[in-house]
Design an enzyme around this catalytic site. Sequence first.
Site, short mmCIF file in Angstrom:
data_model
loop_
_atom_site.label_atom_id
_atom_site.label_comp_id
_atom_site.label_asym_id
_atom_site.label_seq_id
_atom_site.Cartn_x
_atom_site.Cartn_y
_atom_site.Cartn_z
CE LYS A 1 18.31 36.37 29.08
NZ LYS A 1 18.48 35.33 30.08
CD GLN B 1 19.98 34.73 33.38
OE1 GLN B 1 19.22 35.39 32.70
NE2 GLN B 1 20.82 33.85 32.86
CG ASP C 1 14.46 30.61 29.96
OD1 ASP C 1 14.90 31.04 28.88
OD2 ASP C 1 14.98 30.83 31.07
#
Length: 291
Positions: free
Chosen positions: A53, A97, A120
């Site tokens: 990422k 995460q 997200d």
Amino acid sequence: MTATLIDGKSFAAGLRQRIAEHTAAMKERGITPGLAVVLVGEDPASQVYVRSKGKQTRETGMNSFEHRLPADTPEAELLALVGQLNEDPAVNGILVQLPLPGHMDEAAVINAIRPEKDVDGFHILNVGRLATGQKAMVPCTPLGSLMLLRDQLGSLSGKNALVIGRSNIVGKPMAQLLLRDSATVTIAHSRTCDLPDLCRTADIVIAAVGRAHFVKGDWIKPGATVIDVGINRTDDGLVGDVDFAAASQVAGAITPVPGGVGPMTIACLLANTLTATARANGLPDPEGLTP
Ligand code: NAD
């Protein structure tokens, strides 16, 4: 093989190129999109994801901010960091995460992220906005899958779509996106009866189960479009949730694993970061990146 191969790797490369161009144009206005990624603990798969990422964020010209915290970090400390990132004007997107260590309340942490920075798309407000047809941050894997479907089929209106899996990360938001595009949506899960028969009626199959080769070739309606979200590590390497060899003899189009949905996920994270940056600066959403 008779099915068309849906090349997510090349689609994602094109998407990243467009994102890089949008980013360069923003930088000319003095705005540099910034994505903060927070990793708690040393989960090996998460470390790989976070590394790629960061790399892809920098490659598109955005700022990447990485925060690594030890596994035994108290939840209050993580919440304090999220609060700090919420207030930081250089940070347009925040990603914590998952999975988080067991002593942390994932929902509390996700819901502490400012919804406008929740790239997200897991914040309860974004989930609600997506479900009610409002402008939302959309979860990356379903968003990437939708982009591939639209590219392959054009309109999804009136198609019978079967989503196998009901997770908050993939299955449920995928179903919402398909509904938004006027597909007729069925969600299957571990308690569904007669899944093979149900599958045989689907023009679109999205497999998000997490079991290698779970969807068999003879479950697929001839000509159907198959999106395989699964990533399963086996002795034969990475494989999807669909028996690709058999399904590709029947389907009209199918994503491979690897090289299908996987590369779309990070590209869509960058797309969401760009969208969040545009919205934070009162600019229109970058074209073609938001559903
Ligand atoms: P999950 O474990 O949260 O959910 C799996 C779902 O499958 C559940 O809703 C469950 O009801 C359903 N299921 C289990 N057994 C079933 C059965 N026998 N019949 C029908 N349904 C059944 O998983 P997830 O997070 O949604 O991920 C699913 C897969 O997608 C995993 O392989 C994961 O690695 C992969 N994934 C890939 C990406 C990507 O970037 N490509 C992103 C996220 C997840």
